[in-house]
Design an enzyme around this catalytic site. Structure first.
Site, PDB file in Angstrom:
ATOM      1  N   HIS A 209      22.915   8.273  34.854  1.00  0.00           N
ATOM      2  CA  HIS A 209      23.023   9.497  36.029  1.00  0.00           C
ATOM      3  C   HIS A 209      22.438   8.852  37.273  1.00  0.00           C
ATOM      4  O   HIS A 209      22.500   9.823  38.284  1.00  0.00           O
ATOM      5  CB  HIS A 209      22.064  10.560  35.186  1.00  0.00           C
ATOM      6  CG  HIS A 209      20.777  10.079  35.376  1.00  0.00           C
ATOM      7  ND1 HIS A 209      20.031   9.249  34.209  1.00  0.00           N
ATOM      8  CD2 HIS A 209      19.600  10.210  36.085  1.00  0.00           C
ATOM      9  CE1 HIS A 209      19.118   8.962  34.233  1.00  0.00           C
ATOM     10  NE2 HIS A 209      18.492   9.547  35.346  1.00  0.00           N
TER      11      HIS A 209
HETATM   12  C1  UD1 Z   1      15.997  13.615  37.998  1.00  0.00           C
HETATM   13  C2  UD1 Z   1      15.015  12.421  38.174  1.00  0.00           C
HETATM   14  C3  UD1 Z   1      15.280  11.209  37.301  1.00  0.00           C
HETATM   15  C4  UD1 Z   1      15.350  11.465  35.887  1.00  0.00           C
HETATM   16  C5  UD1 Z   1      16.498  12.439  35.913  1.00  0.00           C
HETATM   17  C6  UD1 Z   1      16.559  12.683  34.212  1.00  0.00           C
HETATM   18  C7  UD1 Z   1      13.895  12.765  40.337  1.00  0.00           C
HETATM   19  C8  UD1 Z   1      13.928  12.183  41.670  1.00  0.00           C
HETATM   20  N1  UD1 Z   1      15.003  12.363  39.586  1.00  0.00           N
HETATM   21  O1  UD1 Z   1      17.110  12.960  38.285  1.00  0.00           O
HETATM   22  O2  UD1 Z   1      14.031  10.300  37.614  1.00  0.00           O
HETATM   23  O3  UD1 Z   1      15.698  10.216  35.320  1.00  0.00           O
HETATM   24  O4  UD1 Z   1      16.047  13.729  36.548  1.00  0.00           O
HETATM   25  O5  UD1 Z   1      18.062  13.633  34.181  1.00  0.00           O
HETATM   26  O6  UD1 Z   1      13.075  13.576  40.140  1.00  0.00           O
HETATM   27  N2  UD1 Z   1      21.533  19.592  37.866  1.00  0.00           N
HETATM   28  C9  UD1 Z   1      22.215  20.436  37.012  1.00  0.00           C
HETATM   29  N3  UD1 Z   1      21.691  21.202  36.267  1.00  0.00           N
HETATM   30  C10 UD1 Z   1      20.297  21.091  36.006  1.00  0.00           C
HETATM   31  C11 UD1 Z   1      19.494  20.223  36.819  1.00  0.00           C
HETATM   32  C12 UD1 Z   1      20.502  19.372  37.896  1.00  0.00           C
HETATM   33  O7  UD1 Z   1      23.579  20.800  37.064  1.00  0.00           O
HETATM   34  O8  UD1 Z   1      19.473  21.675  35.277  1.00  0.00           O
HETATM   35  C13 UD1 Z   1      22.689  18.819  38.853  1.00  0.00           C
HETATM   36  C14 UD1 Z   1      22.447  19.391  40.205  1.00  0.00           C
HETATM   37  O9  UD1 Z   1      23.862  19.230  40.773  1.00  0.00           O
HETATM   38  C15 UD1 Z   1      21.619  18.423  40.885  1.00  0.00           C
HETATM   39  C16 UD1 Z   1      21.694  17.166  40.061  1.00  0.00           C
HETATM   40  O10 UD1 Z   1      22.101  17.406  38.784  1.00  0.00           O
HETATM   41  O11 UD1 Z   1      21.900  18.503  42.553  1.00  0.00           O
HETATM   42  C17 UD1 Z   1      20.706  16.167  40.081  1.00  0.00           C
HETATM   43  O12 UD1 Z   1      19.462  16.767  39.665  1.00  0.00           O
HETATM   44  P1  UD1 Z   1      17.998  16.339  40.243  1.00  0.00           P
HETATM   45  O13 UD1 Z   1      16.997  17.072  39.366  1.00  0.00           O
HETATM   46  O14 UD1 Z   1      17.902  16.134  41.613  1.00  0.00           O
HETATM   47  O15 UD1 Z   1      17.987  14.717  39.788  1.00  0.00           O
HETATM   48  P2  UD1 Z   1      18.382  13.966  38.356  1.00  0.00           P
HETATM   49  O16 UD1 Z   1      19.691  13.111  39.067  1.00  0.00           O
HETATM   50  O17 UD1 Z   1      18.778  14.743  37.444  1.00  0.00           O
END
Ligand code: UD1
Length: 368
Positions: A209
């Site tokens: 991811h």
């Molecule tokens: C975050 C953490 C990362 C961790 C990862 C585990 C930071 C900087 N990054 O990254 O360290 O390894 O979580 O998963 O905090 N989204 C959904 N549903 C959700 C959550 C997110 O669809 O419940 C999608 C959204 O489009 C979002 C993208 O995933 O923009 C990324 O989510 P985000 O929390 O920004 O970062 P992660 O890549 O999940």
């Protein structure tokens, strides 16, 4: 003592669960859970609360997705209100996600003590948002709870007082060992992936991811080409993170039929698959450590790791994210494959204090 236990994203939930459980033994401790809402989908959040036996959070902040600045700012604004209302003696933050950074800054500015669990880890790679989160959080924390000796060395080099650093083991491994036992008594026949596992005796398990791997079309295409090649040897089970799913679609990349993709899994279903895999391919920080704890070969799709103990023990190999490196690491790792099953049997404590007692040690230190 009143403590706020903060969690926001998927890897945090595994770390607060043992702390919350161990907290119940202390009458002089009020431990409240604050969920920032950084992860919010059922499959990324609620399913973990269910699997990990966590109660409903006391506060849910609804931070949601967005740019780093937007997400961090939303958590800060909402968490400040919680701190002002609850007036805790201590805020406990875990890991290195944006919620960790946001809540530690808010607490410290309100003169509330901050304890950082999993302190001192460093990849020395400032292109990783998590490295910035780790460094800033450690620069203002009052208590540093360390999982491996590199964390201790890094904090001492950065000038932290030895008296504030505690090598306690790893709460995530507390959770893992607890869940391995739970899974033995769990009826797994209802798991959506049960039939898949029964059909394939030998398989690889994969998660990915990180923006560095999935946001650039050339890099992601190179990784997908490698996976398609590796899948000629073994089927790959691949629960796909929302960000990765979006990018695979956007770049129109096709995975081989022998790569079985599904949505994000809850903790137990995920463990059910990877604990019996012949190897794990991942860019996750936590899975590098969890595979180390169970002695399962792991190929890490990153150039560096902030968790060097996983490399020193030999179960984890850094492959980078370029095709040559990935295929070389895969060939190196495949030497372990015939003994993968027996490695899993060696579940004695391979890393000092990764023995399931970290949460107890932490509370004993924190409580007067
Ligand atoms: C975050 C953490 C990362 C961790 C990862 C585990 C930071 C900087 N990054 O990254 O360290 O390894 O979580 O998963 O905090 N989204 C959904 N549903 C959700 C959550 C997110 O669809 O419940 C999608 C959204 O489009 C979002 C993208 O995933 O923009 C990324 O989510 P985000 O929390 O920004 O970062 P992660 O890549 O999940």
């Amino acid at each position: 003592m009143k403590a706020l236990l903060v969690a926001g994203a998927r890897p945090n939930f595994m770390k607060i669960a043992p702390l919350y459980r161990a907290a119940q033994a202390y009458e002089n401790l009020e431990c409240l859970i604050v969920h920032t809402g950084q992860h919010y989908d059922y499959a990324m959040s609620q399913t973990f609360f269910d699997d990990l036996e966590l109660p409903e959070p006391d506060h849910y902040l609804e931070a949601g997705s967005g740019s780093h600045a937007e997400q961090t700012a939303r958590v800060m604004v909402a968490f400040e209100k919680v701190c002002l209302k609850e007036e805790p003696d201590l805020v406990i933050v875990v890991g290195d996600v944006n919620s960790t950074l946001a809540c530690s800054i808010v607490a410290k500015k309100l003169l509330i003590k901050v304890a950082h669990i999993e302190a001192g880890l460093r990849s020395f790679d400032l292109t990783m948002p998590e490295e910035i989160n780790r460094m800033v959080t450690d620069s203002i924390s009052d208590y540093f709870f360390v999982t491996e000796s590199s964390g201790l060395d890094n904090l001492l080099r950065e000038g932290k007082s030895e008296d504030a650093i505690f090598m306690v083991g790893h709460v995530m491994i507390d959770n893992l060992l607890h869940q391995v036992e739970k899974l033995k008594d769990c009826d797994t026949s209802g798991f959506a992936v049960a039939e898949l596992k029964q059909r394939h005796k030998q398989y690889l398990f994969m998660t990915m991811h990180r923006p560095a791997n999935v946001d650039d079309p050339e890099t992601l295409k190179g990784i997908v080409d490698c996976l398609n090649k590796i899948a000629e040897d073994y089927p790959i089970f691949f629960p796909v993170h929302p960000r990765t799913a979006k990018m695979l679609k956007q770049f129109k990349l096709k995975l081989a039929d022998n790569i079985f993709c599904f949505g994000p899994l809850g903790f137990r279903e995920s463990l059910y698959l990877w604990q019996d895999a012949i190897a794990v391919l991942t860019d996750s920080g936590g899975l590098q450590e969890e595979t180390t704890a169970l002695g399962i070969p792991c190929l890490t799709l990153r150039e560096n790791t902030e968790r060097p103990v996983t490399i020193e023990l030999g179960t984890n190999i850094l492959a980078g994210n370029q095709p040559d490196g990935i295929m070389k690491a895969y060939r190196q790792l495949s030497k372990f494959f015939p003994v993968a099953g027996s490695l899993v049997e060696r579940r004695e404590c391979l890393v000092p204090k990764w023995d399931g007692q970290a949460a107890e040690r932490i509370w004993r230190i924190l409580l007067p």
